[in-house]
Design a protein around this motif. Structure first.
Motif, mmCIF file in Angstrom:
data_model
loop_
_atom_site.group_PDB
_atom_site.id
_atom_site.type_symbol
_atom_site.label_atom_id
_atom_site.label_comp_id
_atom_site.label_asym_id
_atom_site.label_seq_id
_atom_site.Cartn_x
_atom_site.Cartn_y
_atom_site.Cartn_z
ATOM 1 N N VAL A 120 1.634 -14.621 -5.566
ATOM 2 C CA VAL A 120 2.623 -13.571 -5.341
ATOM 3 C C VAL A 120 3.503 -13.501 -6.583
ATOM 4 O O VAL A 120 3.986 -14.524 -7.070
ATOM 5 C CB VAL A 120 3.479 -13.852 -4.083
ATOM 6 C CG1 VAL A 120 4.557 -12.787 -3.920
ATOM 7 C CG2 VAL A 120 2.602 -13.927 -2.839
ATOM 8 N N THR A 121 3.708 -12.270 -7.079
ATOM 9 C CA THR A 121 4.540 -12.043 -8.256
ATOM 10 C C THR A 121 5.760 -11.223 -7.866
ATOM 11 O O THR A 121 5.624 -10.166 -7.251
ATOM 12 C CB THR A 121 3.757 -11.298 -9.354
ATOM 13 O OG1 THR A 121 2.604 -12.073 -9.697
ATOM 14 C CG2 THR A 121 4.617 -11.079 -10.589
ATOM 15 N N ILE A 122 6.935 -11.712 -8.205
ATOM 16 C CA ILE A 122 8.184 -10.976 -8.016
ATOM 17 C C ILE A 122 8.494 -10.323 -9.356
ATOM 18 O O ILE A 122 8.608 -11.013 -10.368
ATOM 19 C CB ILE A 122 9.319 -11.910 -7.571
ATOM 20 C CG1 ILE A 122 9.008 -12.479 -6.173
ATOM 21 C CG2 ILE A 122 10.656 -11.189 -7.596
ATOM 22 C CD1 ILE A 122 9.973 -13.531 -5.692
ATOM 23 N N THR A 123 8.603 -8.976 -9.351
ATOM 24 C CA THR A 123 8.696 -8.262 -10.626
ATOM 25 C C THR A 123 10.065 -7.688 -10.960
ATOM 26 O O THR A 123 10.306 -7.343 -12.107
ATOM 27 C CB THR A 123 7.688 -7.094 -10.656
ATOM 28 O OG1 THR A 123 8.018 -6.192 -9.597
ATOM 29 C CG2 THR A 123 6.261 -7.578 -10.505
ATOM 30 N N ASN A 124 10.949 -7.531 -9.983
ATOM 31 C CA ASN A 124 12.243 -6.885 -10.232
ATOM 32 C C ASN A 124 13.373 -7.796 -9.770
ATOM 33 O O ASN A 124 13.208 -8.576 -8.833
ATOM 34 C CB ASN A 124 12.331 -5.565 -9.480
ATOM 35 C CG ASN A 124 11.258 -4.590 -9.903
ATOM 36 O OD1 ASN A 124 10.451 -4.894 -10.765
ATOM 37 N ND2 ASN A 124 11.244 -3.424 -9.301
ATOM 38 N N PRO A 125 14.555 -7.670 -10.374
ATOM 39 C CA PRO A 125 15.698 -8.488 -9.953
ATOM 40 C C PRO A 125 16.229 -8.038 -8.594
ATOM 41 O O PRO A 125 16.321 -6.842 -8.319
ATOM 42 C CB PRO A 125 16.729 -8.249 -11.045
ATOM 43 C CG PRO A 125 16.374 -6.923 -11.618
ATOM 44 C CD PRO A 125 14.891 -6.777 -11.479
ATOM 45 N N PHE A 126 16.532 -9.004 -7.729
ATOM 46 C CA PHE A 126 17.133 -8.700 -6.429
ATOM 47 C C PHE A 126 17.881 -9.929 -5.928
ATOM 48 O O PHE A 126 17.783 -11.004 -6.504
ATOM 49 C CB PHE A 126 16.080 -8.243 -5.408
ATOM 50 C CG PHE A 126 15.160 -9.324 -4.930
ATOM 51 C CD1 PHE A 126 15.400 -9.965 -3.725
ATOM 52 C CD2 PHE A 126 14.059 -9.702 -5.675
ATOM 53 C CE1 PHE A 126 14.556 -10.974 -3.286
ATOM 54 C CE2 PHE A 126 13.213 -10.704 -5.234
ATOM 55 C CZ PHE A 126 13.463 -11.335 -4.042
ATOM 56 N N ILE A 127 18.613 -9.754 -4.831
ATOM 57 C CA ILE A 127 19.369 -10.851 -4.224
ATOM 58 C C ILE A 127 18.731 -11.216 -2.891
ATOM 59 O O ILE A 127 18.508 -10.354 -2.044
ATOM 60 C CB ILE A 127 20.847 -10.465 -4.016
ATOM 61 C CG1 ILE A 127 21.502 -10.199 -5.375
ATOM 62 C CG2 ILE A 127 21.595 -11.543 -3.241
ATOM 63 C CD1 ILE A 127 22.907 -9.639 -5.292
#
Length: 181
Positions: free
Chosen positions: A149-156
């Protein structure tokens, strides 16, 4: 003492997504904002009702004044918020994504209330989580599949990051993720 070790790697080769065979688009044809109302979706069938493969259909959110509300737990293939927004204001709900992506590329388009809401990335192949908005809980992995799994964008992440027992894939974090849990 309790220690957590998180390995952060850059994924050099995540590819285009492969999703379900059918795509349902939000059209508000049912006259209410509930995800569960079949007539609110193209072809008057909600994305999780795809037969014979529940979870094999994609959900595309294209909304104007009437914002869809994620009113109960569902399993879908790929999810994309193209315009408008999606709300999740009810406690103890889970969106399980079995396709290759959850995609929300516009900030302030995925509105999660103060209740407990979880997105579970549980695909059989590599997945991407593309999101700019705060979420409550994120679960990674499927015990039956060791997908990356790849997380691509900044988030909280407001509450909890968890990994399914038995999952042996890799989590790639290619953007800032703030964890408030």
């Amino acid at each position: 003492p309790f220690f957590i070790l998180i390995t952060i790697m850059v994924n050099p080769n995540y590819a285009d997504a492969v999703c379900g065979d059918t795509t349902r688009t939000w059209d508000y044809g049912g006259g209410n904002t509930n995800w569960s109302t079949a007539n609110n979706w193209s072809a008057n069938a909600r994305p999780d009702a795809g037969l014979p493969n529940p979870g094999g259909e994609n959900a595309i959110i294209v909304s104007g004044a009437q914002i869809p509300n994620f009113d109960t737990s569902y399993t879908v293939a790929c999810v994309e918020i193209q315009s408008g927004s999606l709300t999740a204001n009810t406690n103890n709900r889970t969106m399980t994504v079995t396709g290759d992506y959850f995609r929300n590329l516009t900030p302030n388009s995925f509105i999660v209330g103060s209740g407990s809401f979880t997105i579970t990335m549980a695909g059989i192949t590599a997945q991407t989580f593309e999101n700019y908005d705060d979420i409550e809980n994120l679960t990674i992995g499927s015990a039956a599949n060791d997908q990356d799994v790849t997380i691509t964008n900044p988030f909280i992440l407001q509450s909890q990051l968890s990994f399914t027992a038995g999952w042996a894939g890799t989590l790639y974090i290619d953007a800032n993720m703030t964890y408030n849990g």
